[in-house]
Design a protein around this motif. Sequence first.
Motif, mmCIF file in Angstrom:
data_model
loop_
_atom_site.group_PDB
_atom_site.id
_atom_site.type_symbol
_atom_site.label_atom_id
_atom_site.label_comp_id
_atom_site.label_asym_id
_atom_site.label_seq_id
_atom_site.Cartn_x
_atom_site.Cartn_y
_atom_site.Cartn_z
ATOM 1 N N ALA A 42 0.845 -1.194 0.000
ATOM 2 C CA ALA A 42 0.000 0.000 0.000
ATOM 3 C C ALA A 42 0.881 1.243 0.000
ATOM 4 O O ALA A 42 1.840 1.340 0.770
ATOM 5 N N LEU A 43 0.573 2.154 -0.867
ATOM 6 C CA LEU A 43 1.203 3.477 -0.929
ATOM 7 C C LEU A 43 2.724 3.468 -1.044
ATOM 8 O O LEU A 43 3.410 4.149 -0.280
ATOM 9 N N PRO A 44 3.290 2.751 -2.003
ATOM 10 C CA PRO A 44 4.741 2.906 -2.181
ATOM 11 C C PRO A 44 5.040 4.378 -2.447
ATOM 12 O O PRO A 44 4.265 5.071 -3.111
ATOM 13 N N ALA A 45 6.145 4.851 -1.882
ATOM 14 C CA ALA A 45 6.394 6.293 -1.890
ATOM 15 C C ALA A 45 7.352 6.764 -2.981
ATOM 16 O O ALA A 45 7.289 7.922 -3.384
ATOM 17 N N TRP A 46 8.248 5.904 -3.436
ATOM 18 C CA TRP A 46 9.170 6.248 -4.517
ATOM 19 C C TRP A 46 9.834 4.986 -5.014
ATOM 20 O O TRP A 46 9.686 3.921 -4.428
ATOM 21 N N VAL A 125 -2.124 -0.998 -3.593
ATOM 22 C CA VAL A 125 -3.130 0.049 -3.425
ATOM 23 C C VAL A 125 -2.448 1.404 -3.518
ATOM 24 O O VAL A 125 -1.413 1.629 -2.887
ATOM 25 N N GLY A 126 -3.031 2.294 -4.298
ATOM 26 C CA GLY A 126 -2.589 3.683 -4.369
ATOM 27 C C GLY A 126 -3.755 4.600 -4.066
ATOM 28 O O GLY A 126 -4.899 4.273 -4.384
ATOM 29 N N CYS A 127 -3.486 5.717 -3.432
ATOM 30 C CA CYS A 127 -4.517 6.719 -3.138
ATOM 31 C C CYS A 127 -4.474 7.800 -4.211
ATOM 32 O O CYS A 127 -3.419 8.397 -4.452
ATOM 33 N N THR A 128 -5.616 8.061 -4.791
ATOM 34 C CA THR A 128 -5.676 9.037 -5.874
ATOM 35 C C THR A 128 -5.543 10.475 -5.390
ATOM 36 O O THR A 128 -5.283 11.366 -6.197
ATOM 37 N N ASP A 130 -3.578 11.439 -2.494
ATOM 38 C CA ASP A 130 -2.519 11.520 -1.480
ATOM 39 C C ASP A 130 -1.286 12.188 -2.084
ATOM 40 O O ASP A 130 -0.570 11.570 -2.876
ATOM 41 N N PRO A 131 -1.008 13.431 -1.718
ATOM 42 C CA PRO A 131 0.148 14.115 -2.295
ATOM 43 C C PRO A 131 1.485 13.580 -1.771
ATOM 44 O O PRO A 131 2.518 13.776 -2.402
ATOM 45 N N VAL A 132 1.476 12.887 -0.639
ATOM 46 C CA VAL A 132 2.709 12.362 -0.065
ATOM 47 C C VAL A 132 3.101 11.037 -0.716
ATOM 48 O O VAL A 132 4.273 10.719 -0.846
ATOM 49 N N HIS A 133 2.109 10.271 -1.135
ATOM 50 C CA HIS A 133 2.336 8.981 -1.805
ATOM 51 C C HIS A 133 1.616 9.041 -3.153
ATOM 52 O O HIS A 133 0.524 8.489 -3.294
ATOM 53 N N PRO A 134 2.199 9.693 -4.133
ATOM 54 C CA PRO A 134 1.503 9.885 -5.413
ATOM 55 C C PRO A 134 1.069 8.556 -6.036
ATOM 56 O O PRO A 134 1.835 7.591 -6.076
ATOM 57 N N VAL A 135 -0.158 8.514 -6.521
ATOM 58 C CA VAL A 135 -0.685 7.296 -7.126
ATOM 59 C C VAL A 135 0.148 6.888 -8.337
ATOM 60 O O VAL A 135 0.215 5.707 -8.690
ATOM 61 N N GLU A 136 0.856 7.838 -8.939
ATOM 62 C CA GLU A 136 1.709 7.509 -10.079
ATOM 63 C C GLU A 136 2.819 6.541 -9.687
ATOM 64 O O GLU A 136 3.255 5.718 -10.498
ATOM 65 N N VAL A 137 3.277 6.620 -8.443
ATOM 66 C CA VAL A 137 4.299 5.673 -7.981
ATOM 67 C C VAL A 137 3.703 4.275 -7.909
ATOM 68 O O VAL A 137 4.300 3.302 -8.385
#
Length: 175
Positions: A42-46, A125-128, A130-137
């Motif tokens: 969930a929410l990979p950051a980079w 899972v990505g959050c659409t 969430d500016p800290v964990h961009p869904v693009e990542v």
Amino acid sequence: MTALENARTSHPIVVGGVSLGAHVAAAWAVRNPDRCAGLVLALPAWSGAPDGAPAALAARASAQVVAAQGIDAALAGTSGWLRDELHRAWHGYGDQLVPHLLEAAESTAPTLEELKTLDVPTGIVGCTDDPVHPVEVARAWADALPRAVLVTTTLAAYPHALGRAVQAWQEAKAR
């Protein structure tokens, strides 16, 4: 990472995590593909080096505020489930919170090339919003992982994200 390295089982295991925990799980899987039965992320950051990633910047900024003013000051702008979760988790670190936040901000995540080598079912899972964990990542990770299923959610619905990641893993496994 030490707990994963020391996990001795007679069969491969499914590992997972949230944010930097997703990095740890995926990095372990890259180094131990024969021991990994799948990933729930969930929410990979980079990917790769943090290089100014929003989550790395947030971890550094949080460490500075915690060191100077305390945890409550660092959480002043949060509310709801996020505040509750960070309050619980951060207090659990005690005096090690600031060093752990700084270490996390400098940690290297698996590269997209490394992720391409993992042929295990993966739910992401990505959050659409969430500016800290961009869904693009999360999308880039899902595109790189050969057997990944990506689902998206919002921050308001996030408390159910790990369940959705497990469902995505099950879908990836069934393919």
